[in-house]
Design a protein around this motif. Structure first.
Motif: not given
Lengths: 277, 277
Positions: A109-110, A146-149, A157-160, A181-184
């Protein structure tokens, strides 16, 4: 690359959302018929059902339940909003327990009305609040970066690296990460961070699909494996080098595929899985 | 936050693409009338024109040319494709020189048919190939990291850390980075990396707009400052703490705003600049 092609479906899992037009009875029956061995159940597929009985039905068909999707969405500007989120996550843990799912995937979430750092702190507090319940129910929690988009409303939380930091900070065997893989795929630190969560014993899940070029829609245009530009097999190699032996979960949101015959689509998934994962 | 509101337009720059429906004569005249002091010229605005004369026209209206947009797009699977890109960047340097622009912004490129690491190596080689020409023309090259949503076809450089690494590796006073809030706001390392490029003397440019919630379109739905969730003033504070004293460049791609009266839009930009940057 040294990684071999996969030769069977013994580690193939499909998310119910991937074949969204099917109810869970149909999905389970068709996955089983096609030889798929794992299923990740989205909570909408359980609405109005007896959850324990649904879990038995899935196992009776020979499918392993990999996880329940999804918990999370902890950040809110108000304390009551945050408490609601915690309550909902406690319900998800109860549902996972009834279903017999060993894990819940967290889309953390955000809230765009507050800084990302505040949302991250609330995510930490939210997970910490439900962790005792998760441990006593023996349900793992997998933080999915999740992907930064999606940093505006879906995940601070955008990166591993961030997910790994959070898991380490929480310091529980019941908290780990999900690598999608889609997010990272774009992240230059991906290999290093996959190795790190492997070492720490908190690499809990591996999700696959592909990034279409061009992408028509921010949410609903995920590709079948092999259709896009993600080096899926390379990432699988990193994940397996990190010691991961779990399922490869096919999670595709696509208004295009959902509009097609789902049986045909499921066969395409099998083929794409064997060729490109 | 200690950073003060801006009280005038002395460091406000507008990109010609922001008011795309206007030709450059109209844009320059209207920007000047509204008291805007800087302009970044997109190359399409120069098509078919006498570039030196255009540069004089801009300066005669009292505007400072901040940069020429854009060079880059170095990666290709074929050697001839890469050579074409290098030739195009050499032409851009020549155009910047004729125009009197002290800098070119580089959107570095990516080719989805090859791994990102290969594209990154080709970006390094491409910049290195044109660098002697840039130095002799006294034109700076600003590497602009693009949001990871553009990692498929537009930029294999997705974070400021990567741009900083690349600038350091190239090790020339003529190579630095451009910080665009739209591309970088989500990055937990942003403050640290802004400080780093400040220390290294290669923080060359600062671009502003906003991230709309929700975003309708991957490319053409940028928001006016204040319309979205980016902490623009916070990021300006970091940039200024890093020693940056250049223009704040307003770069908005929006099919919605382009469909409106551009004079009204320009006044909205001024107001948003003073209230939210």
């Amino acid at each position: 690359m040294s990684t071999q092609r996969l030769h069977d479906l013994s580690r193939c899992c499909v998310h119910t959302i991937t074949t969204k037009p099917w109810d869970i009875d149909t999905a389970v029956q068709r996955y089983a018929q096609e030889g798929i061995k794992g299923i990740t159940v989205w909570r909408d597929a359980l609405a109005g059902r007896d959850i324990q009985q649904t879990g038995r039905m899935v196992r009776d068909q020979g499918l392993e339940i990999v996880s329940l999707c999804r918990g999370g969405f902890f950040p809110h500007t108000t304390a009551s909003g945050r408490q609601k989120a915690i309550d909902d996550n406690l319900r998800a843990i109860e549902e996972a327990s009834q279903l017999g799912a060993p894990m819940i995937v967290l889309v953390c979430g955000a809230d765009p009305a507050q800084p990302l750092e505040v949302s991250r702190q609330q995510i930490y507090e939210g997970i910490a609040a439900v962790l005792p319940q998760a441990a006593s129910a023996q349900v793992k929690l997998a933080i999915e970066p999740l992907h930064p988009v999606y940093a505006d409303t879906r995940s601070a939380i955008s990166t591993l690296a961030q997910a790994n930091d959070m898991a380490q900070l929480l310091g529980s065997p019941w908290v780990g990460v999900a690598v999608d893989v889609y997010h990272l795929w774009w992240d230059p630190a991906l290999q290093t961070e996959i190795a790190r969560c492997g070492r720490n014993g908190h690499l809990f899940a591996f999700h696959v699909c592909d990034w279409r070029v061009p992408t028509r829609h921010l949410l609903l245009d995920r590709g079948l494996m092999g259709e896009g530009c993600i080096p899926i097999r390379q990432i699988r190699e990193w994940v397996e080098d990190a010691g991961f032996t779990g399922f490869h979960e096919v999670e595709i949101f696509s208004d295009e595929y959902w509009a097609q015959d789902q049986q045909v689509f499921l066969r395409q998934i099998k083929q794409a899985y064997l060729q490109h994962v």
